[in-house]
Write a protein that holds these residues in place. Structure first.
Motif, PDB file in Angstrom:
ATOM      1  N   ALA A   6       0.916  -1.166  -0.149  1.00 15.68           N
ATOM      2  CA  ALA A   6      -0.153  -0.127  -0.076  1.00 15.68           C
ATOM      3  C   ALA A   6       0.915   1.249  -0.083  1.00 15.68           C
ATOM      4  O   ALA A   6       0.617   2.127  -0.561  1.00 15.68           O
ATOM      5  N   HIS A   9       2.322   1.905  -3.359  1.00 18.97           N
ATOM      6  CA  HIS A   9       1.322   2.242  -4.260  1.00 18.97           C
ATOM      7  C   HIS A   9       1.089   3.838  -3.975  1.00 18.97           C
ATOM      8  O   HIS A   9       0.806   4.628  -5.122  1.00 18.97           O
ATOM      9  N   LEU A  10       0.880   4.205  -2.602  1.00 22.20           N
ATOM     10  CA  LEU A  10       0.927   5.548  -2.439  1.00 22.20           C
ATOM     11  C   LEU A  10       1.798   6.508  -2.931  1.00 22.20           C
ATOM     12  O   LEU A  10       1.616   7.757  -3.122  1.00 22.20           O
ATOM     13  N   TYR A  14       1.565   9.744  -4.801  1.00 21.54           N
ATOM     14  CA  TYR A  14       1.931  11.040  -4.251  1.00 21.54           C
ATOM     15  C   TYR A  14       3.213  11.742  -5.254  1.00 21.54           C
ATOM     16  O   TYR A  14       3.487  12.767  -4.878  1.00 21.54           O
ATOM     17  N   ALA A  53      -4.934   7.735   1.730  1.00 24.19           N
ATOM     18  CA  ALA A  53      -5.573   6.991   0.439  1.00 24.19           C
ATOM     19  C   ALA A  53      -6.927   7.533   0.272  1.00 24.19           C
ATOM     20  O   ALA A  53      -7.559   7.070  -0.889  1.00 24.19           O
ATOM     21  N   LEU A  60      -7.496  -0.574   2.724  1.00 24.73           N
ATOM     22  CA  LEU A  60      -6.230  -0.303   2.198  1.00 24.73           C
ATOM     23  C   LEU A  60      -5.317  -1.710   2.337  1.00 24.73           C
ATOM     24  O   LEU A  60      -4.697  -2.135   1.553  1.00 24.73           O
TER      25      LEU A  60
END
Length: 81
Positions: A6, A9-10, A14, A53, A60
């Protein structure tokens, strides 16, 4: 393992670890360490990541799987008007 994924991916969403760390209110070293498997994550880190998110911690970390025939956001059946 899911928190690490996660966070990666974040980071992509960002654009950088620095930006993600600022949004989450943690150090870059903290989230890079978790994402790279050097450190363990915590519930607080998972909560901050979920907030960044815009989802719940369960979403998540993959606790709430959507059915394949439903929209994961609203729950509407795919193909229904």
């Amino acid at each position: 393992m899911r928190l690490r994924a996660a966070l990666r991916h974040l980071r992509a969403a960002y654009g950088s670890w620095r930006c993600l760390a600022a949004v989450m209110g943690v150090s870059v070293d903290c989230i890079e360490g978790i994402a790279n498997g050097r450190d363990n994550g915590s519930i607080a880190t998972a909560q901050r990541a979920a907030k960044a998110a815009g989802v719940t911690v369960e979403q998540l970390l993959g606790g709430l799987a959507a059915a394949a025939d439903r929209c994961p956001t609203c729950g509407a059946r795919r193909g229904d008007p």
